[in-house]
Design an enzyme around this catalytic site. Structure first.
Site, PDB file in Angstrom:
ATOM      1  N   HIS A 126       0.840  -1.203   0.000  1.00  0.00           N
ATOM      2  CA  HIS A 126       0.000   0.000   0.000  1.00  0.00           C
ATOM      3  C   HIS A 126       0.880   1.259   0.000  1.00  0.00           C
ATOM      4  CE1 HIS A 126      -3.095  -2.619   2.299  1.00  0.00           C
ATOM      5  NE2 HIS A 126      -3.673  -2.333   1.150  1.00  0.00           N
ATOM      6  N   LYS A 152     -16.448  -7.449   7.144  1.00  0.00           N
ATOM      7  CA  LYS A 152     -15.184  -8.121   6.849  1.00  0.00           C
ATOM      8  C   LYS A 152     -14.466  -8.596   8.117  1.00  0.00           C
ATOM      9  CE  LYS A 152     -13.624  -6.768   2.291  1.00  0.00           C
ATOM     10  NZ  LYS A 152     -12.477  -6.285   1.512  1.00  0.00           N
ATOM     11  N   ARG A 209      -2.198  -6.045  -8.334  1.00  0.00           N
ATOM     12  CA  ARG A 209      -1.019  -6.897  -8.206  1.00  0.00           C
ATOM     13  C   ARG A 209      -0.988  -7.890  -9.363  1.00  0.00           C
ATOM     14  NH1 ARG A 209      -2.838  -7.734  -2.161  1.00  0.00           N
ATOM     15  NH2 ARG A 209      -4.718  -7.298  -3.329  1.00  0.00           N
ATOM     16  N   SER A 258      -2.621  -7.669   2.944  1.00  0.00           N
ATOM     17  CA  SER A 258      -2.912  -7.574   4.378  1.00  0.00           C
ATOM     18  C   SER A 258      -3.275  -8.964   4.919  1.00  0.00           C
ATOM     19  CB  SER A 258      -4.087  -6.630   4.622  1.00  0.00           C
ATOM     20  OG  SER A 258      -3.815  -5.355   4.126  1.00  0.00           O
TER      21      SER A 258
HETATM   22  P1  ADP Z   1      -9.928  -3.808  -0.225  1.00  0.00           P
HETATM   23  O1  ADP Z   1     -10.627  -4.570   0.847  1.00  0.00           O
HETATM   24  O2  ADP Z   1     -10.683  -2.599  -0.681  1.00  0.00           O
HETATM   25  O3  ADP Z   1      -9.427  -4.643  -1.371  1.00  0.00           O
HETATM   26  P2  ADP Z   1      -7.169  -3.545   0.609  1.00  0.00           P
HETATM   27  O4  ADP Z   1      -6.634  -2.778   1.773  1.00  0.00           O
HETATM   28  O5  ADP Z   1      -6.926  -5.014   0.595  1.00  0.00           O
HETATM   29  O6  ADP Z   1      -8.691  -3.166   0.534  1.00  0.00           O
HETATM   30  O7  ADP Z   1      -6.566  -2.957  -0.737  1.00  0.00           O
HETATM   31  C1  ADP Z   1      -6.757  -1.624  -1.112  1.00  0.00           C
HETATM   32  C2  ADP Z   1      -6.196  -1.430  -2.510  1.00  0.00           C
HETATM   33  O8  ADP Z   1      -4.780  -1.605  -2.488  1.00  0.00           O
HETATM   34  C3  ADP Z   1      -6.714  -2.431  -3.542  1.00  0.00           C
HETATM   35  O9  ADP Z   1      -6.815  -1.781  -4.802  1.00  0.00           O
HETATM   36  C4  ADP Z   1      -5.637  -3.477  -3.590  1.00  0.00           C
HETATM   37  O10 ADP Z   1      -5.607  -4.147  -4.834  1.00  0.00           O
HETATM   38  C5  ADP Z   1      -4.399  -2.608  -3.401  1.00  0.00           C
HETATM   39  N1  ADP Z   1      -3.285  -3.348  -2.838  1.00  0.00           N
HETATM   40  C6  ADP Z   1      -3.244  -4.118  -1.736  1.00  0.00           C
HETATM   41  N2  ADP Z   1      -2.018  -4.638  -1.546  1.00  0.00           N
HETATM   42  C7  ADP Z   1      -1.253  -4.176  -2.566  1.00  0.00           C
HETATM   43  C8  ADP Z   1       0.108  -4.361  -2.968  1.00  0.00           C
HETATM   44  N3  ADP Z   1       0.929  -5.165  -2.297  1.00  0.00           N
HETATM   45  N4  ADP Z   1       0.516  -3.739  -4.067  1.00  0.00           N
HETATM   46  C9  ADP Z   1      -0.332  -2.956  -4.773  1.00  0.00           C
HETATM   47  N5  ADP Z   1      -1.603  -2.746  -4.488  1.00  0.00           N
HETATM   48  C10 ADP Z   1      -2.074  -3.344  -3.396  1.00  0.00           C
END
Ligand code: ADP
Length: 158
Positions: free
Chosen positions: A17, A41, A90, A128
């Site tokens: 992130h 969630k 990703r 995460s």
């Molecule tokens: P959500 O529940 O909305 O998917 P996340 O916190 O998992 O929330 O992810 C938020 C955004 O960040 C999403 O677009 C996800 O694809 C992106 N994201 C999560 N981890 C990574 C990473 N390692 N690299 C790039 N983008 C990421």
């Protein structure tokens, strides 16, 4: 003045992130990181804890702001006056879900554009969910999350 919104669960924020946040903070005048309050969630961290961790992790990045929101993202976008939603992609596996959400948001609010950014290759596998799972079973995640998150995970799982 272009303001983008990076919405997500951030439960917790990872270096993946942060990589997206650093990249986008140089592309946009202002970046609002929007933490979704979604109890369905069953998050590990409360929304306030998630917001605090992001604030600390982004301390050195000037044009960022961290907020929480609940309900429809398009309503939040209206409330902050932005039309740019930023999401990270990703692998191909992210694409289908992201496509659905982007098109649904466009249906709800046609002026919204969703932009996708790629993280640095070293964070391409970081999520995460995996970070929590690995740490829960005693694995070392120190290279995958900021220090503030590492400490919080230690408190949760010690
Ligand atoms: P959500 O529940 O909305 O998917 P996340 O916190 O998992 O929330 O992810 C938020 C955004 O960040 C999403 O677009 C996800 O694809 C992106 N994201 C999560 N981890 C990574 C990473 N390692 N690299 C790039 N983008 C990421």
């Amino acid at each position: 003045m272009a303001t983008a919104v990076y919405p997500g669960s951030f439960d917790p924020i990872t270096n993946g992130h942060l990589d997206i946040i650093r990249r986008s903070s140089v592309t946009f005048d202002k970046l609002i990181i929007a933490v979704l309050e979604n109890e369905e969630k069953s998050p590990l961290f409360s929304v306030d804890e998630r917001v605090q961790m992001i604030r600390e992790a982004c301390g050195g990045i000037e044009n960022t702001e961290v907020r929480s929101f609940s309900g429809l993202l398009v309503r939040f976008m209206e409330s902050v006056g932005s039309t740019i939603v930023l999401r990270g992609i990703r692998a191909v596996s992210d694409y289908e879900y992201e496509l659905q959400m982007a098109l649904m948001n466009r249906e709800l609010s046609p002026e919204i554009e969703t932009l996708f950014m790629l993280p640095s290759i070293e964070y391409n596998y970081v999520s995460s969910r995996l970070v929590k799972e690995v740490r829960r079973y005693g694995g070392d995640v120190s290279s995958l999350v900021p220090d503030v998150v590492l400490r919080a995970l230690e408190n949760q799982f010690s």
